[in-house]
Design an enzyme around this catalytic site. Structure first.
Site, PDB file in Angstrom:
ATOM      1  N   GLY B 189      -5.702 -11.813  -5.389  1.00 18.57           N
ATOM      2  CA  GLY B 189      -6.339 -11.940  -4.087  1.00 18.57           C
ATOM      3  C   GLY B 189      -6.534 -10.588  -3.441  1.00 18.57           C
ATOM      4  CB  SER B 190      -7.510  -9.678  -0.052  1.00 19.09           C
ATOM      5  OG  SER B 190      -6.514 -10.229   0.788  1.00 19.09           O
ATOM      6  N   PRO B 191      -5.791  -7.205  -0.970  1.00 16.94           N
ATOM      7  CG  PRO B 191      -6.512  -5.001  -1.277  1.00 16.94           C
ATOM      8  CD  PRO B 191      -7.014  -6.401  -1.175  1.00 16.94           C
ATOM      9  N   GLY B 194      -1.818  -9.536  -0.352  1.00 20.91           N
ATOM     10  CA  GLY B 194      -0.853  -8.985  -1.306  1.00 20.91           C
ATOM     11  C   GLY B 194       0.367  -8.431  -0.591  1.00 20.91           C
ATOM     12  CD  GLU B 211      -3.871  -8.599 -12.343  1.00 16.97           C
ATOM     13  OE1 GLU B 211      -5.058  -8.227 -12.378  1.00 16.97           O
ATOM     14  OE2 GLU B 211      -2.995  -8.164 -13.112  1.00 16.97           O
ATOM     15  CB  CYS B 249     -10.972  -8.339  -8.436  1.00 15.51           C
ATOM     16  SG  CYS B 249     -10.728  -9.163 -10.017  1.00 15.51           S
TER      17      CYS B 249
END
Lengths: 446, 489
Positions: B189-191, B194, B211, B249
């Site tokens: 997913g997104s930072p 994350g 990831e 991504c």
């Protein structure tokens, strides 16, 4: 910008310059580290004696010696570790090639603990250098003489624009944790590890946590009876440490008053005190606790629920040695399980039914010195690992590099889509090259 | 509510503790069941993907079903080999000793899948977790509801429901799951999310694989050969719009090109974009859809800045009612606008011109490390420079996105693009603990290891750490003084 941030800027600039990526730089740092360990050996011995009362031989065996071994191992392996590894690609990818290229992560923070202040500071440092990083080492303030030796000697032997020692206590640690690191390597307690990982999460910084836990030793009956075994332990203690261990200089001291009181309190619970079968005396002025054996203290007592980290050895009896597996599994996964047995079946069961960082049969601690075995925990005992090449890997990123050619292009990878292309993908994924050809030629329908 | 999840986790943990998931037979059965699911339910999967992200079945097969099949097939073929202990060579001084590294499952793992590849990003990690002998709880993305519901309804019909669970839901459910103690969390997913995942994991010291994404750049060097040029641009078009319409991504986020070459690139891009995806807004095809209104608005807003709108050289039209944005090319939008500071995750392709293609290295390095860097060039020294001077999860020369397919290549990021990796055996490893096992014997005991200490023992230990076996023998024979060898430098 604070002093700390200025220091980090210097390190980052050094990393950007590419200097630390050169093999020659890494080699020279490692060789200088070896020189440091040799030339400053007496200073190291003195500091360890002061902070922990460690005897020289123990200090060499557990800290300097292992470091010498590790630096030599890294020097030997460096070229090979730094080289790219070819990766196999399926035929369909022809004529492409791919490789895994190790690269340094960048700016690394190493936080070490007080019990092996040199070993646990420099062992990760070796890996970080070998992998081409720049780094800050924050030694434990609970071993101040050692911290000071590190802070004084490292700048005179190693590249001070790339490797920095920052001394200090909890507040310095906190400040460091707020910065953005490319990797944090931490050795210490689970409580502090949670703080470190939470801080790392803010920057998505990868971490390696080398923690602890209650490492059990399973002693199978072997050839003699249980009572005899206990007798033998009682016999071994004075043999190694003398009739009066306090005077022997062969035993390290408790590190400070806080820990002394913590351990003493473990003994003060009445049911625990009643279970002492050897030793038990303490000397607060000298921060000394006698090697102490306890037989079947209550399993709910603090001595059996918390990591002892001191010279008290509880002995728990079981009806059947296999019950030890369930006993261990009821507790958090430890860093190591030691099992003394010649029974192959029991060994198999221990390996497959317990989980720990490592398992050692018929010895203890020694796995620390084996460079070919990864050293690290699982569960509450930590994650990540190091030693030997694992140290190099823990401070590296394995970058995937794929080289493709324009020569061949899989024509069915592009739209517009149709059933034909779908069929080709189906067989393509199975690496069914013959079918790809036949379908393309119109000679086969999938 | 959390009581429900806690009970569920308790049940799954009990299953894991029973040892069932560690058996070869169990792992084989699960992987075979998954392959059966992918075969028998393929049409349903295509339908769900069409509804959630508008994926064409061919794209759906290529990027999701095919990927999952390939991973499951490989895992089936290899997992027993992966399970086998690896021997470790132990130095002579430990003799007699045997060392090995044994892989064991971590326990109960939590997998978060994202919405852009809702099937493969759920199943691919799950395949790794199962082949490593773990029990799994899967939380699919609620932004792909049909796929989520497909997984929740179908997986229990094929796989062991006491060891593999699917939990549906949104942010609230995710937060509840994150409170619990897992042996591993795998997140795609997104930072931003994350960070939340890793912070929650820190409370239990749970290892994580993240990831994430980032702005994956494509460096486009001047290519003189016409057919090379055609292939390169096709690959860029495919790498931008071909995978979930830019919502990937590893999709190309933006392109760097030398000023004088930009127009050639743009003209060819227009040609292939039209060919693959349709002439204009009304005739678009072979493109996934923007997933929902929130993301449609987000991407649309990137175009609203007047300076950005002025830089559009192709496309730019938007159909608000149907949430469609046509493939759009921009030339030099300002670097401080959102389109150039945030991950686009949509069908807009900024092209940034440079005086010299080598400046692309500094351009990339002044930003966060991306998941992938793509470089289209035949210049070997430029390739070497990019390789040495940039950092990214992966670096691909003369193609885009295909590194994802290859099982022998680890897939993962570095820095803000993530930590940890998977695919192929790397998936097995990411869900395993490699336990060191050392067997020693009682036969030989080195007394010098133990106190009381003396000079002899000190000398012994020094020699042992240098693996100076000759020195050791001499020491033991009392001859050391005669043949003193220097300590190894």
């Amino acid at each position: 910008m604070s002093e700390c941030e200025k220091d980090l800027e210097v390190l980052r600039e050094t990393f950007k310059s590419g200097k630390t990526r050169e093999e020659s730089w890494r080699r020279s740092q490692l060789k200088n580290l070896l020189r440091l360990l040799e030339e400053k050996e007496d200073d190291i011995f003195k500091a360890l004696k002061q902070d922990l009362g460690k005897h020289q031989v123990e200090a060499y065996r557990d800290e300097i010696g292992t470091l010498v071994k590790s630096v030599n191992y890294a020097l030997d392996g460096l070229k090979q570790w730094m080289s790219s590894k070819k990766a196999k690609l399926p035929i369909a990818a022809f004529p492409s090639s791919a490789e895994l290229v190790p690269e340094p992560l960048g700016l690394v923070l190493i936080i070490s603990s007080w019990n092996f202040p040199f070993g646990v500071s420099l062992e990760p440092l070796i890996g970080a250098i070998a992998a081409g990083n720049v780094m800050v080492l924050k030694p434990s303030e609970l071993a101040p003489a050692c911290s000071s030796v590190l802070a004084k000697t490292i700048p005179t032997y190693l590249d001070s624009k790339a490797i920095k020692v920052i001394e200090g206590d909890y507040s310095v640690g906190q400040k460091l944790l707020q910065q953005k690191w490319d990797k944090i390597f931490f050795t210490g307690s689970t409580k502090v590890a949670q703080i470190v990982m939470a801080a790392a999460a803010k920057h998505l910084t990868p971490v390696t946590l080398e923690l602890g836990g209650k490492c059990p030793a399973i002693i199978d009956s072997l050839s003699s009876s249980w009572d005899k075994n206990v007798q033998m332990i009682k016999f071994a203690i004075p043999k190694m440490f003398g009739e009066n261990p306090k005077e022997s200089h062969s035993m390290s001291r408790i590190v400070n008053k806080t820990h002394f009181l913590r351990i003493k309190n473990l003994l003060d619970e009445p049911m625990v005190k009643a279970s002492i079968i050897y030793g038990g005396s303490t000397d607060e002025d000298n921060l000394y606790i006698e090697p102490t054996l306890l037989l079947d203290p209550p399993v709910q007592a603090a001595i059996m629920t918390e990591e002892i980290f001191g010279p008290l050895l509880p002995i728990l009896t079981m009806d059947n040695i296999e019950d030890s597996i369930e006993f261990i599994n009821a507790k958090p996964k430890p860093l190591a399980i030691y099992a003394f047995t010649k029974d192959e079946e029991l060994r198999r069961k221990i390996i497959s039914r317990t989980s720990s960082g490592s398992v050692v049969f018929n010895d203890t601690i020694i796995q620390y010195a084996a460079d070919t075995l990864p050293f690290g925990g699982v569960g509450q005992s930590g994650f990540g690992r190091y030693h030997g090449k694992f140290s190099f890997d823990t401070f590296s990123h394995e970058k995937v590099v794929v080289r493709r050619s324009f020569l061949t292009d899989i024509w069915f990878r592009y739209p517009p889509w149709n059933d034909h292309k779908l069929q080709l993908f189906r067989v393509g994924f199975r690496y069914d090259y013959l079918s790809i050809v036949l379908i393309t030629l119109g000679l086969k329908k999938a | 509510m959390n009581g429900v999840h806690e009970d569920m986790l308790g049940e799954v943990r009990t299953t894991f503790r029973s040892g069932r998931t560690r058996g070869v037979a169990w792992r084989k059965a699960q992987l075979q069941a998954l392959l059966k699911l992918l075969t028998e339910k393929e049409d349903e999967i295509f339908e769900a993907l069409k509804q959630d992200v508008g994926k064409h079945p061919v794209e759906a097969y290529r990027d999701e079903v095919g990927v999952a099949r390939k991973s499951a097939t490989l895992a089936l073929r290899c997992f027993e080999k992966w399970m086998a202990p690896q021997k470790g060579r132990i130095p002579l001084v430990f003799f007699p000793a045997r060392g090995a590294v044994v892989s064991e499952p971590l326990g109960v793992v939590l997998i978060f899948a994202s919405w852009n590849f809702p099937i493969s990003l759920a199943l691919d990690p799950m395949i790794g977790a199962i082949s490593a002998g773990n029990a799994v709880v899967l939380k699919p993305s609620e932004l792909a509801p049909k796929c989520s519901s497909f997984l929740a309804n179908t997986i229990p019909l094929y796989m062991d429901p006491e060891a593999i669970r699917v939990v549906e839901g949104g942010k609230v459910v995710a937060e509840q799951l994150l409170q619990l103690k897992w042996d591993k969390i795998f997140f795609t997913g997104s930072p931003q999310v994350g960070r939340i995942i890793m912070s929650a994991a820190a409370k239990h010291l749970t290892p994580v694989t993240l990831e994430l994404g980032g702005k994956c750049p494509a460096i486009f060097d001047t290519l003189s050969n016409s057919s090379d040029l055609q292939v390169a641009v096709k690959r860029i078009a495919g790498g931008k719009w071909g995978t979930c319409n830019g919502q990937a991504c590893i999709g190309i986020d933006y392109v760097l090109v030398e000023r004088q070459f930009a127009s050639v690139l743009i003209e060819l891009l227009k040609k292939f974009t039209k060919k693959f995806y349709g002439e204009n807004l009304k005739t678009l095809e072979n493109l996934s859809r923007i997933v929902n209104k929130h993301h449609f608005d987000r991407v649309h807003n990137l175009l609203k800045d007047p300076k950005v709108a002025a830089s559009v050289v192709y496309g730019g039209s938007v159909d608000e009612e149907n949430m469609v944005i046509e493939p759009t090319i921009l030339l030099n939008p300002p670097l401080d606008t959102d389109i150039m500071t945030e991950e686009i995750f949509g069908p807009l392709l900024p092209i940034i011109t440079l005086n010299n293609i080598e400046e692309s290295i500094q351009f990339i390095n002044s930003r966060e490390k991306p998941l992938a860097i793509y470089a289209f060039t035949k210049n070997d020294s430029l390739k070497e420079k990019i390789l040495q001077e940039t950092s990214s999860g992966s670096l691909t020369f003369n193609d885009a996105v295909i590194q994802f397919i290859c099982d022998t290549l680890p897939f993962g990021g570095v820095g803000q693009s993530g930590l940890g990796r998977y695919h192929g055996k790397f998936s097995f490893d990411t869900f395993s603990h490699e336990k060191a096992v050392l067997h020693r014997s009682f036969l030989i005991e080195l007394e010098p290891r133990y106190p009381p200490w003396n000079n002899f023992k000190m000398e012994f230990v020094r020699l042992a750490y240098n693996y100076d076996y000759i020195g050791l023998v001499l020491l033991l024979l009392g001859l050391r003084g005669i043949f003193r060898t220097n300590r190894r430098q």
